[in-house]
Design an enzyme around this catalytic site. Sequence first.
Site, PDB file in Angstrom:
ATOM      1  N   SER A   1      23.718  25.411 -15.447  1.00 48.60           N
ATOM      2  CA  SER A   1      22.784  24.609 -16.256  1.00 48.60           C
ATOM      3  C   SER A   1      22.210  23.410 -15.515  1.00 48.60           C
ATOM      4  O   SER A   1      21.222  22.834 -15.972  1.00 48.60           O
ATOM      5  CB  SER A   1      23.480  24.099 -17.516  1.00 48.60           C
TER       6      SER A   1
ATOM      7  N   LYS B   1      18.649  23.530 -14.788  1.00 50.82           N
ATOM      8  CA  LYS B   1      17.632  23.345 -15.835  1.00 50.82           C
ATOM      9  C   LYS B   1      16.868  22.030 -15.669  1.00 50.82           C
ATOM     10  O   LYS B   1      15.679  21.960 -15.954  1.00 50.82           O
ATOM     11  CB  LYS B   1      18.295  23.366 -17.217  1.00 50.82           C
TER      12      LYS B   1
ATOM     13  N   TYR C   1      15.539  32.847 -14.619  1.00 49.57           N
ATOM     14  CA  TYR C   1      16.522  31.924 -15.187  1.00 49.57           C
ATOM     15  C   TYR C   1      17.921  32.189 -14.617  1.00 49.57           C
ATOM     16  O   TYR C   1      18.630  31.261 -14.199  1.00 49.57           O
ATOM     17  CB  TYR C   1      16.515  32.032 -16.719  1.00 49.57           C
TER      18      TYR C   1
ATOM     19  N   TYR D   1      25.648  18.746 -22.946  1.00 48.81           N
ATOM     20  CA  TYR D   1      25.758  19.610 -24.127  1.00 48.81           C
ATOM     21  C   TYR D   1      25.968  18.758 -25.379  1.00 48.81           C
ATOM     22  O   TYR D   1      25.410  17.672 -25.492  1.00 48.81           O
ATOM     23  CB  TYR D   1      26.896  20.632 -23.948  1.00 48.81           C
TER      24      TYR D   1
ATOM     25  N   VAL E   1      28.209  25.262 -16.548  1.00 45.21           N
ATOM     26  CA  VAL E   1      29.463  25.939 -16.891  1.00 45.21           C
ATOM     27  C   VAL E   1      30.299  26.371 -15.683  1.00 45.21           C
ATOM     28  O   VAL E   1      31.423  26.825 -15.850  1.00 45.21           O
ATOM     29  CB  VAL E   1      29.251  27.154 -17.835  1.00 45.21           C
TER      30      VAL E   1
HETATM   31  N1  GLU Z   1      23.940  30.861 -16.807  1.00 45.04           N
HETATM   32  C1  GLU Z   1      24.569  30.183 -17.879  1.00 45.04           C
HETATM   33  C2  GLU Z   1      24.094  30.720 -19.191  1.00 45.04           C
HETATM   34  O1  GLU Z   1      22.946  30.810 -19.414  1.00 45.04           O
HETATM   35  C3  GLU Z   1      24.286  28.721 -17.779  1.00 45.04           C
HETATM   36  C4  GLU Z   1      24.919  27.983 -18.898  1.00 45.04           C
HETATM   37  C5  GLU Z   1      25.364  26.608 -18.569  1.00 45.04           C
HETATM   38  O2  GLU Z   1      25.689  26.244 -17.454  1.00 45.04           O
HETATM   39  O3  GLU Z   1      25.397  25.867 -19.544  1.00 45.04           O
HETATM   40  O4  GLU Z   1      24.860  31.111 -20.025  1.00 45.04           O
END
Ligand code: GLU
Length: 315
Positions: free
Chosen positions: A66, A69, A193, A245, A263
């Site tokens: 994430s 992002k 993604y 989060y 994550v």
């Molecule tokens: N690739 C993970 C997902 O989309 C990233 C999630 C994350 O790091 O929060 O589930």
Amino acid sequence: MRFPLSTDQLVHMVEENRSHTILGNTAQYIPALANQDPNQLGILLMGAQGDMLMAGDTDVSFTLQSISKIISFISVCQEYGLEHVLEKVDVEPTGEAFNSIIPFEIHRPGKPFNPLINAGAITVSAMLPGNSTDEKFQNLIEFIESFIGEQLELDEDVYISEKETAHRNRALAYYLKESNLLELEVEEALDIYLKQCSINITLKQLARIGLIIAYNGKDPITKKDVFSSDVARLAKVLMVTCGMYNASGKFAAHVGIPAKSGVSGGILAAVPPQCHREAGYGIAVYSPSIDVSGNSAAGTMLLKQLSSMFNFSIF
Ligand code: GLU
């Protein structure tokens, strides 16, 4: 530049906080991440002259997950301007899990709530500059490389593992498509993604990215403008409000540093230089045991201790 603590002090803090890894577990829903060693904990601070202070497991690389992002968001803002991007994705926290479909279903907002939840991030991935999925991914990886002056690689195992198990993300992408919010086909957007989530990074590279965000998009080491200060300001706002989060409020209250976690157990943190503190820092943490919110359990506790001891909070 001086760090406010010595290596010995930082080593001591890491060892003190390592026990917190038992408060979480490695991400179980992505098989390649479930295999990480949950006891690892490493931290690296980088100052404005490129000086570094590190302790714990620092010789590691891990996938961005994430954390990517916030960088893809910065990339599209830099390319198309804030106004255009904010027509496609909002900047509101959701109070729901990062991969939840609930906010969308209930509120029908007309655009994803923010670029740091999966719905918003997949929307942003599809917007990346480039005429094909390969070109879009390539442009993103080159954008990240422009921060750190080093080449980056995809972790193929993690990418394949994610692709095989991305049922929830696939569902979200279909939902976006049905709502006319996705500029690509579902599998194309997902591919970019999942690839951006699977980019391998080291603590030093991640701290450098944090340092540039801390200095508003201007690399204090090379003096190069990597992205605009307007984009940096919004990136920091998003990191504070949505970066950790559903624990973003608590993190802002107790740590107070703009940060983004993933994550895989990584945390990117940007300590801006400001009135009570002349020096800014980029901080990278890795500890793959994540708590119920999805944040590195020991990594969060270590940052909390560091911030309260050295007044890193921006508030
Ligand atoms: N690739 C993970 C997902 O989309 C990233 C999630 C994350 O790091 O929060 O589930």
